[in-house]
Motif scaffolding. Structure first.
Motif, PDB file in Angstrom:
ATOM      1  N   TYR A  65     -39.170  31.766  35.875  1.00 25.94           N
ATOM      2  CA  TYR A  65     -38.515  30.890  36.502  1.00 25.94           C
ATOM      3  C   TYR A  65     -38.282  29.803  35.840  1.00 25.94           C
ATOM      4  CZ  TYR A  65     -40.703  33.978  40.089  1.00 25.94           C
ATOM      5  OH  TYR A  65     -40.967  35.080  40.827  1.00 25.94           O
ATOM      6  N   ARG A  66     -36.978  29.092  36.537  1.00 26.19           N
ATOM      7  CA  ARG A  66     -36.532  27.849  36.122  1.00 26.19           C
ATOM      8  C   ARG A  66     -36.203  27.141  37.119  1.00 26.19           C
ATOM      9  NH1 ARG A  66     -32.231  27.310  31.118  1.00 26.19           N
ATOM     10  NH2 ARG A  66     -33.781  28.230  29.976  1.00 26.19           N
ATOM     11  N   ILE A  67     -36.509  25.765  37.231  1.00 23.89           N
ATOM     12  CA  ILE A  67     -36.006  24.876  38.415  1.00 23.89           C
ATOM     13  C   ILE A  67     -34.894  23.864  38.004  1.00 23.89           C
ATOM     14  CG2 ILE A  67     -36.793  23.286  40.176  1.00 23.89           C
ATOM     15  CD1 ILE A  67     -39.567  24.410  40.148  1.00 23.89           C
ATOM     16  N   SER A  68     -33.919  24.169  38.706  1.00 26.82           N
ATOM     17  CA  SER A  68     -32.628  23.167  38.103  1.00 26.82           C
ATOM     18  C   SER A  68     -32.122  22.003  39.309  1.00 26.82           C
ATOM     19  CB  SER A  68     -31.490  24.106  37.784  1.00 26.82           C
ATOM     20  OG  SER A  68     -30.375  23.468  37.595  1.00 26.82           O
ATOM     21  N   CYS A  69     -31.630  21.140  38.960  1.00 23.26           N
ATOM     22  CA  CYS A  69     -30.994  20.161  39.889  1.00 23.26           C
ATOM     23  C   CYS A  69     -29.400  20.579  39.954  1.00 23.26           C
ATOM     24  CB  CYS A  69     -31.303  18.634  39.143  1.00 23.26           C
ATOM     25  SG  CYS A  69     -30.339  17.368  40.385  1.00 23.26           S
ATOM     26  N   PRO A  70     -28.993  20.831  41.371  1.00 21.62           N
ATOM     27  CA  PRO A  70     -27.550  20.995  41.389  1.00 21.62           C
ATOM     28  C   PRO A  70     -26.556  20.000  41.239  1.00 21.62           C
ATOM     29  CG  PRO A  70     -28.556  21.148  43.333  1.00 21.62           C
ATOM     30  CD  PRO A  70     -29.756  21.011  42.421  1.00 21.62           C
ATOM     31  N   ARG A  71     -27.024  18.642  41.085  1.00 21.68           N
ATOM     32  CA  ARG A  71     -26.229  17.379  40.703  1.00 21.68           C
ATOM     33  C   ARG A  71     -26.293  17.343  39.534  1.00 21.68           C
ATOM     34  NH1 ARG A  71     -27.876  12.083  43.798  1.00 21.68           N
ATOM     35  NH2 ARG A  71     -26.862  12.956  45.482  1.00 21.68           N
ATOM     36  N   CYS A  72     -27.210  17.355  38.736  1.00 20.43           N
ATOM     37  CA  CYS A  72     -26.757  16.679  37.321  1.00 20.43           C
ATOM     38  C   CYS A  72     -27.383  17.742  36.183  1.00 20.43           C
ATOM     39  CB  CYS A  72     -27.931  15.619  36.988  1.00 20.43           C
ATOM     40  SG  CYS A  72     -29.706  15.672  37.013  1.00 20.43           S
ATOM     41  N   SER A  73     -27.681  18.848  36.648  1.00 20.94           N
ATOM     42  CA  SER A  73     -27.815  20.179  35.961  1.00 20.94           C
ATOM     43  C   SER A  73     -29.179  20.164  34.953  1.00 20.94           C
ATOM     44  CB  SER A  73     -26.796  20.464  35.060  1.00 20.94           C
ATOM     45  OG  SER A  73     -25.589  20.710  35.768  1.00 20.94           O
ATOM     46  N   TYR A  74     -30.169  19.191  35.194  1.00 21.54           N
ATOM     47  CA  TYR A  74     -31.378  18.898  34.405  1.00 21.54           C
ATOM     48  C   TYR A  74     -32.118  20.439  34.838  1.00 21.54           C
ATOM     49  CZ  TYR A  74     -35.881  17.954  33.326  1.00 21.54           C
ATOM     50  OH  TYR A  74     -37.387  18.029  32.810  1.00 21.54           O
ATOM     51  N   CYS A  75     -32.716  20.659  34.073  1.00 27.88           N
ATOM     52  CA  CYS A  75     -33.709  22.183  34.497  1.00 27.88           C
ATOM     53  C   CYS A  75     -34.808  22.084  33.597  1.00 27.88           C
ATOM     54  CB  CYS A  75     -32.743  23.371  34.447  1.00 27.88           C
ATOM     55  SG  CYS A  75     -32.476  23.874  32.814  1.00 27.88           S
ATOM     56  N   THR A  76     -35.946  22.887  34.068  1.00 29.06           N
ATOM     57  CA  THR A  76     -36.922  23.015  33.083  1.00 29.06           C
ATOM     58  C   THR A  76     -36.878  24.249  32.286  1.00 29.06           C
ATOM     59  OG1 THR A  76     -38.205  24.521  34.816  1.00 29.06           O
ATOM     60  CG2 THR A  76     -38.591  22.466  35.054  1.00 29.06           C
ATOM     61  N   LYS A  77     -37.620  24.516  31.172  1.00 29.56           N
ATOM     62  CA  LYS A  77     -37.745  25.688  30.388  1.00 29.56           C
ATOM     63  C   LYS A  77     -37.899  26.956  31.058  1.00 29.56           C
ATOM     64  CE  LYS A  77     -38.470  23.364  26.144  1.00 29.56           C
ATOM     65  NZ  LYS A  77     -39.704  23.287  24.753  1.00 29.56           N
TER      66      LYS A  77
END
Length: 68
Positions: A32-44
């Motif tokens: 699993y990864r979690i991502s921000c749809p606005r700025c594209s920041y995401c976890t490993k």
């Protein structure tokens, strides 16, 4: 883990992080990864949804120094 809360993105403060499951063809494992749809920041990629949520919700001032 049906009850969880995602904090706003730590980079842009957008309030709707997305959980992204990844299926691995050869091992039949889901990560699993979690991502921000606005700025594209995401976890490993993390092995469990709980680990991904913990990484997403971690803040520098929380005292938790685990890797994102």
């Amino acid at each position: 883990m049906s009850n969880f809360t995602l904090m706003p993105c730590k980079k842009c403060d957008y309030n709707h992080g997305r959980i992204i499951p990844y299926g691995h063809f050869r091992s039949n494992q889901i990560t699993y990864r979690i991502s921000c749809p606005r700025c594209s920041y995401c976890t490993k990629e993390k092995e469990t949804l709980g680990e991904a949520i913990k990484a997403w919700n971690r803040r520098a001032d929380s005292g938790d120094k685990t890797d994102l």
